[in-house]
Design a protein around this motif. Structure first.
Motif, mmCIF file in Angstrom:
data_model
loop_
_atom_site.group_PDB
_atom_site.id
_atom_site.type_symbol
_atom_site.label_atom_id
_atom_site.label_comp_id
_atom_site.label_asym_id
_atom_site.label_seq_id
_atom_site.Cartn_x
_atom_site.Cartn_y
_atom_site.Cartn_z
ATOM 1 N N UNK A 157 0.777 -1.089 -0.013
ATOM 2 C CA UNK A 157 -0.039 0.084 -0.119
ATOM 3 C C UNK A 157 0.950 1.396 0.132
ATOM 4 N N UNK A 158 0.621 2.192 -0.750
ATOM 5 C CA UNK A 158 1.345 3.475 -0.611
ATOM 6 C C UNK A 158 1.171 4.387 0.547
ATOM 7 N N UNK A 159 2.274 4.962 0.775
ATOM 8 C CA UNK A 159 2.314 5.756 1.856
ATOM 9 C C UNK A 159 1.074 6.504 2.347
ATOM 10 N N UNK A 160 0.260 6.494 3.438
ATOM 11 C CA UNK A 160 -0.838 7.088 3.765
ATOM 12 C C UNK A 160 -2.127 6.566 3.262
ATOM 13 N N UNK A 161 -2.057 5.297 2.946
ATOM 14 C CA UNK A 161 -3.107 4.723 2.303
ATOM 15 C C UNK A 161 -4.129 4.576 3.260
ATOM 16 N N UNK A 162 -5.479 4.832 2.894
ATOM 17 C CA UNK A 162 -6.456 4.796 3.751
ATOM 18 C C UNK A 162 -7.438 3.754 3.360
ATOM 19 N N UNK A 163 -8.039 2.870 4.080
ATOM 20 C CA UNK A 163 -8.733 1.715 3.846
ATOM 21 C C UNK A 163 -10.198 2.394 3.820
ATOM 22 N N UNK A 164 -10.772 2.363 2.590
ATOM 23 C CA UNK A 164 -11.928 2.728 2.366
ATOM 24 C C UNK A 164 -13.270 1.801 2.048
ATOM 25 N N UNK A 165 -12.657 0.523 1.914
ATOM 26 C CA UNK A 165 -13.522 -0.654 2.126
ATOM 27 C C UNK A 165 -12.804 -1.934 2.329
ATOM 28 N N UNK A 166 -13.471 -2.963 2.859
ATOM 29 C CA UNK A 166 -12.982 -4.054 2.950
ATOM 30 C C UNK A 166 -14.113 -5.038 1.997
ATOM 31 N N UNK A 167 -13.545 -5.634 0.991
ATOM 32 C CA UNK A 167 -14.245 -6.244 0.242
ATOM 33 C C UNK A 167 -14.491 -7.857 0.599
ATOM 34 N N UNK A 168 -15.582 -8.410 0.395
ATOM 35 C CA UNK A 168 -15.781 -9.917 0.772
ATOM 36 C C UNK A 168 -16.170 -10.539 -0.301
ATOM 37 N N UNK A 169 -15.429 -11.719 -0.996
ATOM 38 C CA UNK A 169 -15.727 -12.550 -1.809
ATOM 39 C C UNK A 169 -16.653 -13.620 -1.570
ATOM 40 N N UNK A 170 -17.218 -14.094 -2.490
ATOM 41 C CA UNK A 170 -18.271 -15.153 -2.259
ATOM 42 C C UNK A 170 -17.418 -16.516 -1.658
ATOM 43 N N UNK A 171 -16.343 -16.583 -1.782
ATOM 44 C CA UNK A 171 -15.277 -17.510 -1.239
ATOM 45 C C UNK A 171 -14.952 -17.260 0.476
ATOM 46 N N UNK A 172 -15.554 -16.302 1.025
ATOM 47 C CA UNK A 172 -15.514 -15.866 2.153
ATOM 48 C C UNK A 172 -14.025 -15.239 2.441
ATOM 49 N N UNK A 173 -13.379 -14.735 1.595
ATOM 50 C CA UNK A 173 -11.990 -13.891 1.713
ATOM 51 C C UNK A 173 -12.250 -12.514 1.882
ATOM 52 N N UNK A 174 -11.717 -12.032 2.717
ATOM 53 C CA UNK A 174 -11.569 -10.591 2.913
ATOM 54 C C UNK A 174 -10.521 -9.913 1.987
ATOM 55 N N UNK A 175 -10.764 -8.827 1.246
ATOM 56 C CA UNK A 175 -9.723 -8.294 0.328
ATOM 57 C C UNK A 175 -9.762 -6.611 0.687
ATOM 58 N N UNK A 176 -8.727 -6.213 0.014
ATOM 59 C CA UNK A 176 -8.472 -4.613 0.022
ATOM 60 C C UNK A 176 -8.752 -4.190 -1.439
ATOM 61 N N UNK A 177 -9.155 -3.158 -1.788
ATOM 62 C CA UNK A 177 -9.109 -2.725 -3.070
ATOM 63 C C UNK A 177 -7.733 -2.578 -3.675
ATOM 64 N N UNK A 178 -7.443 -3.055 -4.851
ATOM 65 C CA UNK A 178 -5.908 -2.747 -5.156
ATOM 66 C C UNK A 178 -4.877 -3.451 -4.586
ATOM 67 N N UNK A 179 -5.170 -4.324 -3.615
ATOM 68 C CA UNK A 179 -4.246 -5.113 -3.085
ATOM 69 C C UNK A 179 -3.898 -6.580 -3.813
ATOM 70 N N UNK A 180 -4.633 -6.938 -4.848
ATOM 71 C CA UNK A 180 -4.255 -8.175 -5.228
ATOM 72 C C UNK A 180 -5.216 -8.395 -6.620
ATOM 73 N N UNK A 181 -4.963 -9.439 -7.319
ATOM 74 C CA UNK A 181 -5.408 -9.493 -8.601
ATOM 75 C C UNK A 181 -6.880 -10.367 -8.382
ATOM 76 N N UNK A 182 -7.211 -10.626 -7.324
ATOM 77 C CA UNK A 182 -8.590 -11.459 -7.064
ATOM 78 C C UNK A 182 -9.713 -10.615 -7.217
ATOM 79 N N UNK A 183 -9.693 -9.220 -7.115
ATOM 80 C CA UNK A 183 -10.821 -8.292 -6.905
ATOM 81 C C UNK A 183 -11.404 -8.223 -8.507
ATOM 82 N N UNK A 184 -12.725 -8.177 -8.649
ATOM 83 C CA UNK A 184 -13.440 -8.337 -9.706
ATOM 84 C C UNK A 184 -13.903 -6.903 -10.332
#
Ligand code: ZN
Length: 236
Positions: A157-184
């Motif tokens: 995450x870039x310096x000063x990154x603020x978490x504006x939402x936690x995403x929850x996938x149908x598989x039950x994983x919590x993700x951060x926008x921009x954090x991985x390639x799983x985000x749809x």
């Protein structure tokens, strides 16, 4: 316009605009801009110079004619945006063509060598910054990063990154926008849930014992695991 495209000198832009006005073909459906010249040495030299100065498009010769053609929507958008102030007769047509090009979503568009070069040169920029610069969606960037540098460490995450939402996938994983390639691309359509503006502890407490429940989108979704890539992304 897009920084990964060259911006030619104003004289070159004006010359291009003049020829576009006079002998250019601007497609009314799809995106294609062509300047055609007679296939004489002078004509061939002219179209080669367009390709050379703009660093986009292709040249070809067919019978008595040679042409320089730009097809990629982002390149068409770039070209017409710069040329429009100098255009007259075909200005209306160019405006419409540019609007069509802008309306084409970058999703699924081939990455041009220029875009890839730009991403590699700005590797440390956030996905959001790169997406804005290239006119692409934010989700497309991590995918391309992985394709270009499969061995690169997961993004941080870039310096000063603020978490504006936690995403929850149908598989039950919590993700951060921009954090991985799983985000749809469209979490709502894909049945994901999310938690807007969560305190950081909500992220750290995600576990099988204390699953986090979505408070927006698909509120039936719960997360009992953190995505490992996203955990690295957020790690201090
Ligand atoms: Zn993730």
């Amino acid at each position: 316009m897009y920084p990964h495209y060259d911006t030619p000198a104003e004289t070159a832009v004006a010359y291009t605009a003049g020829l576009l006005d006079a002998v250019g073909t601007i497609a009314v459906d799809g995106t294609e801009v062509t300047i055609t010249r007679p296939a004489t040495p002078e004509g061939a030299d002219t179209v080669e110079r367009f390709a050379d100065v703009w660093k986009v498009g292709k040249t070809r010769t067919e019978g008595e004619w040679c042409a320089w053609t730009v097809v990629h929507p982002r390149a068409v958008e770039h070209l017409l945006t710069l040329c429009l102030p100098f255009m007259g007769e075909q200005a209306q047509r160019a405006t419409e063509a540019r609007e069509r090009a802008q309306a084409i979503d970058s999703q699924g568009l081939t990455w041009t060598p220029g875009e890839e070069r730009w991403l590699l040169h700005h590797w440390h920029h956030s996905n959001a910054q790169i997406a804005e610069a290239l006119g692409r969606t934010e989700n497309a960037i991590p995918h391309r990063r992985r394709a270009l540098r499969p061995d690169a460490r997961p993004a941080r995450a870039p310096r000063g990154f603020s978490l504006d939402r936690i995403l929850i996938s149908p598989q039950g994983y919590a993700h951060v926008p921009g954090g991985c390639v799983h985000y749809v691309d469209d979490p709502a359509a894909a049945g994901w849930g999310w938690i807007p503006f969560p305190p950081m502890r909500v992220w750290s407490e995600v576990s099988a014992d204390r699953p986090a429940r979505a408070t927006a989108g698909n509120m039936a979704r719960t997360a009992s695991r953190r995505c490992p890539d996203c955990a690295v992304f957020l790690a201090p």
